[in-house]
Design a protein around this motif. Sequence first.
Motif, PDB file in Angstrom:
ATOM      1  N   THR A  32       0.860  -1.182   0.000  1.00 14.61           N
ATOM      2  CA  THR A  32       0.000   0.000   0.000  1.00 14.61           C
ATOM      3  C   THR A  32       0.893   1.227   0.000  1.00 14.61           C
ATOM      4  OG1 THR A  32      -1.684  -1.160   1.279  1.00 14.61           O
ATOM      5  CG2 THR A  32      -1.829   1.227   1.223  1.00 14.61           C
ATOM      6  N   SER A  33       0.586   2.173  -0.878  1.00 13.60           N
ATOM      7  CA  SER A  33       1.298   3.449  -0.851  1.00 13.60           C
ATOM      8  C   SER A  33       0.270   4.565  -0.824  1.00 13.60           C
ATOM      9  CB  SER A  33       2.239   3.585  -2.040  1.00 13.60           C
ATOM     10  OG  SER A  33       1.538   3.494  -3.250  1.00 13.60           O
ATOM     11  N   VAL A  49       0.809   8.590 -14.119  1.00 17.82           N
ATOM     12  CA  VAL A  49       2.246   8.304 -14.167  1.00 17.82           C
ATOM     13  C   VAL A  49       2.518   6.881 -13.697  1.00 17.82           C
ATOM     14  CG1 VAL A  49       4.455   8.890 -13.061  1.00 17.82           C
ATOM     15  CG2 VAL A  49       2.997  10.700 -13.975  1.00 17.82           C
ATOM     16  N   ASP A  50       1.860   6.473 -12.615  1.00 19.92           N
ATOM     17  CA  ASP A  50       2.029   5.127 -12.068  1.00 19.92           C
ATOM     18  C   ASP A  50       1.561   4.057 -13.061  1.00 19.92           C
ATOM     19  OD1 ASP A  50       3.053   3.781  -9.881  1.00 19.92           O
ATOM     20  OD2 ASP A  50       1.145   3.722  -8.814  1.00 19.92           O
ATOM     21  N   VAL A  51       0.402   4.291 -13.671  1.00 13.00           N
ATOM     22  CA  VAL A  51      -0.140   3.326 -14.637  1.00 13.00           C
ATOM     23  C   VAL A  51       0.781   3.216 -15.851  1.00 13.00           C
ATOM     24  CG1 VAL A  51      -2.049   2.877 -16.240  1.00 13.00           C
ATOM     25  CG2 VAL A  51      -2.531   3.569 -13.886  1.00 13.00           C
ATOM     26  N   GLU A  64      -4.344  -1.976 -23.232  1.00 15.11           N
ATOM     27  CA  GLU A  64      -5.206  -1.114 -24.041  1.00 15.11           C
ATOM     28  C   GLU A  64      -6.109  -0.259 -23.140  1.00 15.11           C
ATOM     29  OE1 GLU A  64      -6.935   0.855 -27.061  1.00 15.11           O
ATOM     30  OE2 GLU A  64      -5.225  -0.504 -27.243  1.00 15.11           O
ATOM     31  N   ARG A  65      -6.684  -0.872 -22.135  1.00 22.36           N
ATOM     32  CA  ARG A  65      -7.542  -0.137 -21.194  1.00 22.36           C
ATOM     33  C   ARG A  65      -6.737   0.924 -20.443  1.00 22.36           C
ATOM     34  NH1 ARG A  65     -10.153  -0.602 -16.327  1.00 22.36           N
ATOM     35  NH2 ARG A  65      -8.949  -2.314 -15.499  1.00 22.36           N
ATOM     36  N   ALA A  66      -5.524   0.575 -20.017  1.00 25.52           N
ATOM     37  CA  ALA A  66      -4.661   1.521 -19.306  1.00 25.52           C
ATOM     38  C   ALA A  66      -4.283   2.697 -20.206  1.00 25.52           C
ATOM     39  CB  ALA A  66      -3.399   0.819 -18.820  1.00 25.52           C
ATOM     40  N   LEU A  67      -3.949   2.415 -21.457  1.00 28.27           N
ATOM     41  CA  LEU A  67      -3.574   3.485 -22.382  1.00 28.27           C
ATOM     42  C   LEU A  67      -4.757   4.389 -22.704  1.00 28.27           C
ATOM     43  CD1 LEU A  67      -1.125   1.548 -24.726  1.00 28.27           C
ATOM     44  CD2 LEU A  67      -0.554   3.265 -22.985  1.00 28.27           C
ATOM     45  N   ILE A  99      -4.277  -4.298  -8.940  1.00 29.13           N
ATOM     46  CA  ILE A  99      -3.776  -2.997  -8.496  1.00 29.13           C
ATOM     47  C   ILE A  99      -4.936  -2.015  -8.533  1.00 29.13           C
ATOM     48  CG2 ILE A  99      -2.052  -1.189  -8.849  1.00 29.13           C
ATOM     49  CD1 ILE A  99      -0.544  -3.339 -10.592  1.00 29.13           C
ATOM     50  N   GLU A 100      -5.134  -1.338  -7.421  1.00 31.75           N
ATOM     51  CA  GLU A 100      -6.269  -0.431  -7.289  1.00 31.75           C
ATOM     52  C   GLU A 100      -5.779   0.937  -6.809  1.00 31.75           C
ATOM     53  OE1 GLU A 100     -10.157  -1.860  -5.539  1.00 31.75           O
ATOM     54  OE2 GLU A 100      -9.214  -0.846  -3.834  1.00 31.75           O
ATOM     55  N   TRP A 101      -6.121   1.971  -7.568  1.00 37.12           N
ATOM     56  CA  TRP A 101      -5.808   3.349  -7.205  1.00 37.12           C
ATOM     57  C   TRP A 101      -7.102   4.040  -6.808  1.00 37.12           C
ATOM     58  CZ3 TRP A 101      -3.746   0.858 -11.407  1.00 37.12           C
ATOM     59  CH2 TRP A 101      -2.353   0.809 -11.513  1.00 37.12           C
TER      60      TRP A 101
END
Length: 121
Positions: A32-33, A49-51, A64-67, A99-101
């Motif tokens: 966790t951060s 930036v993290d993604v 593709e979803r991240a981009l 991973i969840e933000w």
Amino acid sequence: MRQSRQPGPPLTAFWCERVVYETLGADSRTHTSRCSRPNPGEAIRAIRVDVRAIKDTLAPAERERALRWTGPGGSVGAVAALYRGEPCGFSLSSEGRWIEWTVRPYLAFDVSDLSLLPRAS
């Protein structure tokens, strides 16, 4: 005699968290951060930036979803939600991990050294 200054009014800041879970276990949290950002744009920029940093480790569909989300206009809804005072988030599956933000508005108070009590001698 030192003059005390009253703390400023509360300001809205944005609490950002990234939580990584092992998908093979029973939702075991592995990392966790947390950080605080001063405005919605900065909060979402931190996630983007993290993604982007992990995009090369993602499966093609997740990449593709991240981009799409980190590209032009992809996170406009998240920024708008924060401006309305609502939380927002984004999540991905990567190499056996989830991973969840998340970002949540909160009230931050100005507590400068001028508003602290003087030291007793």
